[in-house]
Design an enzyme around this catalytic site. Structure first.
Site, PDB file in Angstrom:
ATOM      1  N   CYS A 146      -5.718 -14.919   0.709  1.00 42.92           N
ATOM      2  CA  CYS A 146      -6.998 -14.040   0.760  1.00 42.92           C
ATOM      3  C   CYS A 146      -7.096 -15.147  -0.813  1.00 42.92           C
ATOM      4  O   CYS A 146      -8.223 -15.757  -0.977  1.00 42.92           O
ATOM      5  CB  CYS A 146      -6.591 -12.491   0.229  1.00 42.92           C
ATOM      6  SG  CYS A 146      -6.506 -11.890   1.277  1.00 42.92           S
ATOM      7  N   GLU A 168      -3.923  -3.389  -7.074  1.00 43.28           N
ATOM      8  CA  GLU A 168      -2.360  -3.585  -6.453  1.00 43.28           C
ATOM      9  C   GLU A 168      -1.241  -4.124  -7.528  1.00 43.28           C
ATOM     10  O   GLU A 168      -1.528  -4.922  -7.281  1.00 43.28           O
ATOM     11  CB  GLU A 168      -2.992  -4.064  -5.265  1.00 43.28           C
ATOM     12  CG  GLU A 168      -3.302  -2.885  -4.112  1.00 43.28           C
ATOM     13  CD  GLU A 168      -3.122  -3.426  -2.222  1.00 43.28           C
ATOM     14  OE1 GLU A 168      -2.971  -2.728  -1.620  1.00 43.28           O
ATOM     15  OE2 GLU A 168      -3.812  -4.790  -1.879  1.00 43.28           O
ATOM     16  N   LYS A 224       0.460  -1.277  -0.095  1.00 41.96           N
ATOM     17  CA  LYS A 224       0.107  -0.275   0.197  1.00 41.96           C
ATOM     18  C   LYS A 224       0.638   0.985  -0.011  1.00 41.96           C
ATOM     19  O   LYS A 224       0.745   2.121  -0.873  1.00 41.96           O
ATOM     20  CB  LYS A 224      -0.643   0.036   1.210  1.00 41.96           C
ATOM     21  CG  LYS A 224      -1.823  -1.285   1.039  1.00 41.96           C
ATOM     22  CD  LYS A 224      -3.305  -0.994   2.117  1.00 41.96           C
ATOM     23  CE  LYS A 224      -3.871  -2.604   2.294  1.00 41.96           C
ATOM     24  NZ  LYS A 224      -4.374  -2.374   0.742  1.00 41.96           N
ATOM     25  N   GLU A 270      -9.278  -4.845  -0.864  1.00 43.10           N
ATOM     26  CA  GLU A 270      -9.400  -6.424  -1.690  1.00 43.10           C
ATOM     27  C   GLU A 270      -9.961  -6.486  -0.710  1.00 43.10           C
ATOM     28  O   GLU A 270      -9.479  -6.921   0.757  1.00 43.10           O
ATOM     29  CB  GLU A 270      -7.811  -6.829  -1.666  1.00 43.10           C
ATOM     30  CG  GLU A 270      -7.501  -8.070  -2.344  1.00 43.10           C
ATOM     31  CD  GLU A 270      -7.230  -9.079  -1.139  1.00 43.10           C
ATOM     32  OE1 GLU A 270      -8.906  -9.541  -0.832  1.00 43.10           O
ATOM     33  OE2 GLU A 270      -6.345  -9.480  -0.677  1.00 43.10           O
TER      34      GLU A 270
END
Length: 490
Positions: A286, A464, A162, A252
């Protein structure tokens, strides 16, 4: 005194005390040890972080592209020098095996920062000829102050995913790590400061999503929010961002991803891929391919290969470098995963292996759950439809290509998908029909810095990594220049 003591907030290039009195504990899930206490930020702390970030951002954005690039490259060097120290801290905080944190978490996070540091000079505008006496040009300008809200499964990697594009584009960031795993984000702030980042350009506020996260997503001084977490929380973030100042958002939000094994696949390779897609990081990834579709005729063979590989998993103390499977991130999360396992049993899925908490003396003090494989699963089962975020594989069988594509897409999620096949024509044909943002052919799980990462449907908004992410941390200013006379109609 706990191993890492009391942790303060990081604002304006230094550690500072919260304006409130609340603290919370960091717990090592391998043994239940309280390893640190962390201060909880308040709304007043968010305000002062925004003020510091706005001031620092002006200094940062005024630097040349090469100056910013050199500072971020120094941060990369420091991260790599401190890889082992940071990996051990990450292991204590998350329970992830040291064999993993040493080779993945800091390494891949530093790669992303290096990638964006190299891209900074390419952030340039266009010159657009209009006519002999006029032209236009564009500038890519930073958004200003942005917020990052991280998840607990890859704390420092997510903080770098990030912050790297945000800082590269000339923004300042206020980062809120998950309250479950906050420690390495604070160390990242130290690294940035040591590398020469101006004060205020990267700040870390620890605390809960309900307090700190809410304040960040509604603050009028923040231009964008990048969030990683669950769907329900993501909807709240998006509503807050829109309802306050129409902030940009990147999110996300997890997945329930299909891994399709075709009849022409190398079954050993397919089993290896399925293991990595389900049990790496104790299943807390994830993009895991937790819905494993195999041809009905190959079910027994595939199950035998999975069962043999599960026996090779090395479970234990995550600081033991021979271990490759640690506890879950927290005791509450262990209970959540165990509830899903019981649900699978009640709904009629057959337990091929695992399916129990690990209560032997060796594991009793930790948040361990045995690697679990369910087979004979149905699409309507809770364990097949909902994200478990633990070491639970569901094996489903199918008859033909059209059927498996339809069933693979029958999900509110659309984060990842993969196929294992010896036929590349089929591989591309199927991948082009799967509703997922990240797809793999004959592999699984790698997310290099160059490759955009993000989901379809309820799995997220935006991306991202990759060049596109850097561009989305900027805004375009268009300027027209007239060299000739100006003629008014009045």
């Amino acid at each position: 005194m706990s191993r890492y003591g009391l942790q303060q907030l990081y604002i304006n290039g230094a550690y500072v005390d919260s304006t409130g009195d609340d603290t919370f504990d960091a717990v090592n899930p391998a043994n239940g040890e309280i390893i640190a206490q962390l201060q909880s930020a308040t709304v007043a702390d968010v305000d002062r972080a925004v003020i510091a970030a706005a001031a620092g951002q002006k200094i940062w954005a005024a630097m040349t592209a090469m100056e910013r690039s050199r500072i971020l490259r120094r941060a990369v060097d420091i991260l790599r020098e401190r890889n082992d120290e940071l990996a051990l801290l990450e292991t204590h905080d998350t329970g992830k095996p040291l064999s993993e944190t040493r080779t993945v978490d800091i390494v891949t996070g530093a790669d992303v920062l290096e990638y964006y540091a190299g891209l900074i000079p390419m952030l340039e505008g266009q010159q657009i000829p209009l006519r002999d006496t006029s032209f236009a040009y564009t500038r890519r300008e930073p958004l200003g102050v942005v917020a990052g809200i991280g998840a607990w499964n890859y704390p420092i990697q997510i903080a770098l995913w990030k912050s790297a594009p945000a800082l590269a584009a000339g923004n300042a960031m206020i980062f809120k790590p998950s309250e479950v795993t906050s420690l390495t984000a604070l160390k990242l702030a130290e690294v940035y400061t040591e590398a020469g980042l101006p004060a205020g350009v990267f700040n870390v506020l620890t605390g809960t999503g309900q307090s700190v996260g809410q304040a960040l997503t509604t603050h009028p001084g923040i231009a964008k929010v990048s969030f990683t977490g669950g769907i329900a929380s993501g909807k709240t973030v998006m509503a807050n961002a829109a309802g306050s100042t129409l902030k940009d958002v990147t999110m996300e939000l997890g997945g329930k991803s299909p891994l399709i094994v075709f009849e022409d696949a190398d079954l050993d390779k397919a089993a290896d891929i399925a293991m990595m897609a389900n049990f790496f990081s104790s299943g807390q990834v994830c993009t895991n391919g937790t819905r494993v579709f195999v041809p009905q005729a190959l079910q027994t063979q595939f199950e035998e290969k999975i069962l043999a590989r599960v026996q090779r998993i090395r479970i234990g103390n995550p600081t033991d470098e021979a271990v490759n499977f640690g506890p879950l991130v927290s005791f509450p999360h262990r209970e959540s995963v165990l509830r899903y396992i019981e649900s699978g049993k009640r709904e009629g899925a057959r337990v091929l292996v695992g399916g129990e908490p690990m209560t032997d003396e060796k594991y009793a003090q930790g948040a361990f759950v045995a690697p679990t494989v369910f087979t004979d699963c149905r699409d309507d089962m809770k364990i097949v439809r909902e994200e478990i975020f633990g070491p639970v594989m569901s094996i489903l069988t199918y008859q033909n290509e059209d059927e498996v594509i339809r069933r693979a897409n029958d999900s509110e999620y659309g984060l990842a998908a993969g196929v294992v096949t010896g036929d590349l024509n089929r591989a591309h044909r199927v991948i082009h029909q799967l509703e997922a943002g990240i797809c793999w052919i004959n592999t699984w799980g790698e997310s290099p810095a160059e490759m955009p990462v993000g989901g379809y449907k309820h799995s997220g908004v935006g991306r991202e990594n990759g060049i596109t992410t850097l561009e989305h941390y900027t805004q375009i200013k268009s300027v027209q220049v007239e060299l000739g006379e100006f003629r008014s109609v009045f």
